[in-house]
Design an enzyme around this catalytic site. Structure first.
Site, short mmCIF file in Angstrom:
data_model
loop_
_atom_site.label_atom_id
_atom_site.label_comp_id
_atom_site.label_asym_id
_atom_site.label_seq_id
_atom_site.Cartn_x
_atom_site.Cartn_y
_atom_site.Cartn_z
N ALA A 118 9.03 -7.13 1.47
CA ALA A 118 7.90 -7.58 0.66
C ALA A 118 8.23 -7.78 -0.82
O ALA A 118 7.45 -8.38 -1.56
CB ALA A 118 6.75 -6.57 0.77
N TYR A 119 9.39 -7.29 -1.28
CA TYR A 119 9.75 -7.42 -2.70
C TYR A 119 10.30 -8.82 -2.96
O TYR A 119 11.25 -9.23 -2.34
CB TYR A 119 10.83 -6.41 -3.09
CG TYR A 119 10.49 -4.96 -2.93
CD1 TYR A 119 9.17 -4.52 -2.82
CD2 TYR A 119 11.49 -3.99 -2.88
CE1 TYR A 119 8.86 -3.17 -2.67
CE2 TYR A 119 11.19 -2.63 -2.73
CZ TYR A 119 9.89 -2.24 -2.62
OH TYR A 119 9.59 -0.91 -2.47
#
Length: 314
Positions: free
Chosen positions: A53-54
């Site tokens: 998700a980063y």
């Protein structure tokens, strides 16, 4: 040479500071990220944390940027076998939740971005209570059996779901969580201490706390009347408004002065001394920010200093 720590019951051995990769591809571009990773590993560091998700929250980003930067760095340095790579599943838009198909497809995408055939430590990023723990563990176990994941771990999970997961693994002889990534630091102790910490301790899990420096507050750079240029400044500065935040800062100032150490180093050393904690996570946008983080490996606080900090943070 800094001695490595065992990561719970796993065969993984890790440096006592885990380098957070959330900034790579966000507040640190590729060149700066490579410099930080080079300096961290040159100092003996071997444990890097990221997530699929980063950093999808950044305008123009889709997620996976951090994994891509780390993958390019690993390829260019040829050091994959020297680095314990941890990533997470469950929070990337398009791959949200922990259904078996989501876990498997997200893992393939993470492997592709990281440019590797295996993930050393694979976390469920946020528990998904709509999915039975049996389905989650079984899907993770299949990744382990396929050699795509070495060890599994959990983050942001309730004590009850953690216990249920561990019990299912034991009963069925499947892969078992070896680590837990809780929100835990000097100004946020109830997010881990109590039932969750007891569950981890009983199971022999290693804790790898995130927000170890409270979004930067525990570096000491946030003071009344100061302005800090950081993407997380608002969240960090909020601790100044609490009595506990001010008490903790005063105690950190005293211990840091007595030990001729950076405030961030002292805050991390307290966390590293806590029961179950193997390695706090902290990130650095620049090489200049690293020495204070790396110094945790060489700073052992006295019982009196630990008591002072623990009392201030109560």
């Amino acid at each position: 040479m800094t001695s490595l720590r065992n990561l719970g019951p796993s065969g993984l051995q890790v440096f006592p500071l885990c380098l957070g990769g959330n900034v790579f591809g966000w507040t640190a571009d590729e060149e700066r990220s490579f410099a930080v990773l080079d300096a961290y590993t040159a100092a003996g560091g071997n444990f890097v944390d990221t997530a699929d998700a980063y950093s999808h929250w950044v305008p123009g980003n889709e997620g996976g940027e951090s994994e891509t930067v780390i993958g390019k760095w690993l390829a260019s340095r040829g050091n994959r076998s020297d680095v314990v790579v941890a990533t997470k599943v469950g929070a990337l838009p398009g791959y949200k939740g922990l259904s078996a198909p989501t876990i498997k497809s997200a893992a393939e995408e993470s492997l592709r971005r990281l440019g590797t055939d295996h993930i050393d430590l694979y976390y469920t990023h946020f528990d998904d209570e709509t999915v039975p723990v049996e389905e989650i563990i079984t899907a993770l176990d299949e990744l382990v059996k396929e050699g795509k994941v070495r060890e599994i771990a959990a983050s942001n999970i309730s004590p009850a779901r953690l216990r249920a997961s561990l019990e299912f693994s034991e009963r069925e002889g499947l892969a078992r969580y070896v680590a837990l990534q809780p929100h835990y630091n000097l100004v946020s102790r109830d997010t881990y201490e109590g039932d969750l910490q007891d569950t981890a301790a009983d199971a022999g899990l290693a804790a790898v706390p995130y927000y170890a420096l409270a979004a930067g507050f525990l570096t000491g750079k946030y003071r009344p009347g100061t302005t800090v240029d950081s993407a997380r400044a608002g969240r960090a500065a909020g601790h100044l408004e609490s009595e506990r935040g001010r008490r903790v800062l005063a105690a950190l100032d005293t211990v840091a002065r007595d030990r001729d150490a950076e405030i961030a180093t002292v805050a991390l050393a307290w966390l590293a001394s806590r029961p179950t904690v193997a390695a706090p996570i902290a990130s650095a946008r620049t090489v200049d920010q690293l020495p204070a983080l790396l110094a945790v490996a060489g700073l052992q606080l006295t019982d009196e200093e630990l008591s002072t900090l623990t009392a201030a943070s109560a």
